[in-house]
Design a protein around this motif. Structure first.
Motif, PDB file in Angstrom:
ATOM      1  N   ASN A   1       0.837  -1.199   0.000  1.00 43.50           N
ATOM      2  CA  ASN A   1       0.000   0.000   0.000  1.00 43.50           C
ATOM      3  C   ASN A   1       0.875   1.254   0.000  1.00 43.50           C
ATOM      4  O   ASN A   1       1.856   1.333   0.733  1.00 43.50           O
TER       5      ASN A   1
ATOM      6  N   GLY B   1       1.794  13.675   0.395  1.00 41.23           N
ATOM      7  CA  GLY B   1       2.443  13.620  -0.910  1.00 41.23           C
ATOM      8  C   GLY B   1       2.952  14.994  -1.270  1.00 41.23           C
ATOM      9  O   GLY B   1       2.300  16.004  -0.977  1.00 41.23           O
TER      10      GLY B   1
ATOM     11  N   ASP C   1      -6.539  10.397   4.994  1.00 41.70           N
ATOM     12  CA  ASP C   1      -6.106   9.301   5.866  1.00 41.70           C
ATOM     13  C   ASP C   1      -4.753   9.566   6.513  1.00 41.70           C
ATOM     14  O   ASP C   1      -4.156   8.673   7.112  1.00 41.70           O
TER      15      ASP C   1
ATOM     16  N   ARG D   1      -1.906  10.429   4.983  1.00 40.96           N
ATOM     17  CA  ARG D   1      -0.746  10.302   4.102  1.00 40.96           C
ATOM     18  C   ARG D   1      -0.347  11.677   3.563  1.00 40.96           C
ATOM     19  O   ARG D   1      -1.181  12.571   3.430  1.00 40.96           O
TER      20      ARG D   1
ATOM     21  N   ALA E   1       4.273   0.288   1.892  1.00 44.48           N
ATOM     22  CA  ALA E   1       4.289  -0.390   3.181  1.00 44.48           C
ATOM     23  C   ALA E   1       5.430  -1.385   3.294  1.00 44.48           C
ATOM     24  O   ALA E   1       5.913  -1.666   4.400  1.00 44.48           O
TER      25      ALA E   1
ATOM     26  N   GLN F   1      10.310   0.968  -1.123  1.00 38.63           N
ATOM     27  CA  GLN F   1      10.207   2.209  -1.868  1.00 38.63           C
ATOM     28  C   GLN F   1      10.527   1.922  -3.338  1.00 38.63           C
ATOM     29  O   GLN F   1      11.222   0.955  -3.651  1.00 38.63           O
TER      30      GLN F   1
ATOM     31  N   MET G   1      -0.711   8.286  -5.477  1.00 37.29           N
ATOM     32  CA  MET G   1      -1.407   8.443  -4.198  1.00 37.29           C
ATOM     33  C   MET G   1      -2.895   8.155  -4.277  1.00 37.29           C
ATOM     34  O   MET G   1      -3.504   7.760  -3.284  1.00 37.29           O
TER      35      MET G   1
ATOM     36  N   ILE H   1       2.034   4.698   1.012  1.00 34.70           N
ATOM     37  CA  ILE H   1       1.863   5.518   2.211  1.00 34.70           C
ATOM     38  C   ILE H   1       2.364   6.950   2.009  1.00 34.70           C
ATOM     39  O   ILE H   1       2.179   7.799   2.883  1.00 34.70           O
ATOM     40  N   GLY H   2       2.972   7.227   0.856  1.00 39.08           N
ATOM     41  CA  GLY H   2       3.425   8.575   0.552  1.00 39.08           C
ATOM     42  C   GLY H   2       4.168   8.608  -0.763  1.00 39.08           C
ATOM     43  O   GLY H   2       4.533   7.558  -1.308  1.00 39.08           O
TER      44      GLY H   2
ATOM     45  N   CYS I   1      -7.052  13.831  -1.335  1.00 44.66           N
ATOM     46  CA  CYS I   1      -6.249  14.936  -0.793  1.00 44.66           C
ATOM     47  C   CYS I   1      -7.190  15.966  -0.164  1.00 44.66           C
ATOM     48  O   CYS I   1      -8.231  16.310  -0.725  1.00 44.66           O
TER      49      CYS I   1
ATOM     50  N   THR J   1      -1.859  16.940   2.020  1.00 48.73           N
ATOM     51  CA  THR J   1      -2.163  16.004   3.102  1.00 48.73           C
ATOM     52  C   THR J   1      -3.487  15.323   2.786  1.00 48.73           C
ATOM     53  O   THR J   1      -4.503  15.999   2.571  1.00 48.73           O
ATOM     54  N   TRP J   2      -3.460  13.990   2.736  1.00 51.71           N
ATOM     55  CA  TRP J   2      -4.642  13.221   2.388  1.00 51.71           C
ATOM     56  C   TRP J   2      -5.514  12.987   3.622  1.00 51.71           C
ATOM     57  O   TRP J   2      -5.059  13.116   4.768  1.00 51.71           O
TER      58      TRP J   2
END
Length: 336
Positions: free
Chosen positions: A189, A251, A247, A249, A270, A273, A223, A191-192, A227, A244-245
């Protein structure tokens, strides 16, 4: 339809020698005209148009293009952005050498084609030009930016619904090397993400709509939607835009106006990278466009395209407020 009638129609079609593809079969069976493969281009003020013509109209075109061919083009296109206007004459001649008819109006173009690539570099013209295409019920791809404002982008989607004609928009950087691995879950998943691209400015457009959209679209491809807030740090040579999302996260997009140009980024997952890049050209995007013309199914959701535009508008608002965070969701609520 009863099987006996279905077989009878197929037999008649086969005897007449008209069956050559599934699309033609369905046209014979359902009575609906299958969409053709004659491609029209609006706007010869960008190298993207020339690249698409060279691919589709090659002497021995790749089978992956499924027989689509550019048959006509309308050159305009911006009439007041010098960097665009200066390209039109040369690109028009280059396209003509590939057996493309140069139309004198969009109306004339639409009489010659089945599907349309809106390549005009000037996003301010996209709504007006797209409306003509959608009213004519020609499936439409709109190159970046979809429009020069979130308002116009929303209006294009509303028109597509009204005229029951499919449309989508995308930057070619959505398909940068490595992105498909991210989408396939190679790093778990997401995460950023941090992405970058040139972010040249053009006075007629909101800042990121002109060129920074490439890196912004890369960011949202990684992502996804969701957002909420946007903050922008601006200097003459650099933009840093932080999203900033919902949830939690984060980006970021880095737009450059100094040093060596480049496209890329890093996606944080997760489990690992992944470094994006290099950018290898327009074929991946063109393949999605051809698939879209075949199926009518847009590869980019409307919600994501609208969030990309809202992100860029929010970045402008943040710049004007000295870098204060902007609630992007308030911009989107205007059109819900």
């Amino acid at each position: 339809m009863h099987r006996r009638k279905f077989v009878k129609i197929l037999g008649a079609a086969s005897a007449a020698g008209i069956i050559g593809s599934n699309r033609e079969v369905m046209a014979a069976v359902t009575g609906k005209k299958a969409a053709g493969k004659r491609v029209g281009i609006i706007g010869l003020d960008t190298s993207h148009a020339v690249a698409f013509v060279k691919a589709l109209n090659a002497a021995n075109p790749d089978a992956k293009w499924l027989g689509y061919k550019v048959v006509a083009a309308y050159p305009y296109g911006s009439r007041d952005i010098k960097s665009s206007v200066d390209r039109i004459a040369g690109y028009t001649e280059e396209v003509k050498q590939n057996h493309v008819t140069i139309a004198t109006s969009i109306r004339e173009l639409l009489s010659l084609v089945d599907v349309v690539l809106l390549e005009t570099n000037d996003g301010r013209l996209h709504l007006e030009q797209a409306l003509q295409v959608l009213k004519a019920r020609k499936p439409l791809f709109i190159d970046k930016p979809m429009a020069a404002s979130l308002k116009d982008g929303h209006a294009i989607f509303e028109a597509a619904r009204r005229y029951k004609t499919p449309v989508f928009s995308s930057s070619s950087l959505r398909f940068i090397t490595g992105m498909q691995e991210v989408k396939n879950g190679k790093i778990g998943n997401v995460i950023g993400a941090e992405t970058y691209s040139p972010a040249k400015l053009e006075a007629t457009h909101p800042d990121l709509f002109w060129y920074g959209i490439h890196g912004v679209e890369t960011l949202f491809t990684a992502m996804g939607t969701g957002c909420k807030t946007v903050r922008r740090i601006y200097t003459a040579d650099t933009d840093i835009v932080i999203g900033t999302w919902e949830d939690g996260r984060v980006g970021t997009f880095r737009g450059t106006r100094a040093g060596k140009d480049g496209f890329g980024g890093t996606v944080f997952g997760a489990t690992n990278q992944l470094v994006l890049g290099p950018f290898t050209g327009y074929d991946p995007l063109l393949m999605e466009i051809v698939r879209f013309f075949e199926t009518g199914n847009a590869p980019v959701p409307e919600a994501e395209t609208l969030e990309i535009m809202a992100f860029m508008e929010a970045a402008d608002l943040s710049k004007k407020s000295g870098g204060e965070p902007v609630d992007m969701t308030l911009l989107l609520k205007k059109y819900v």
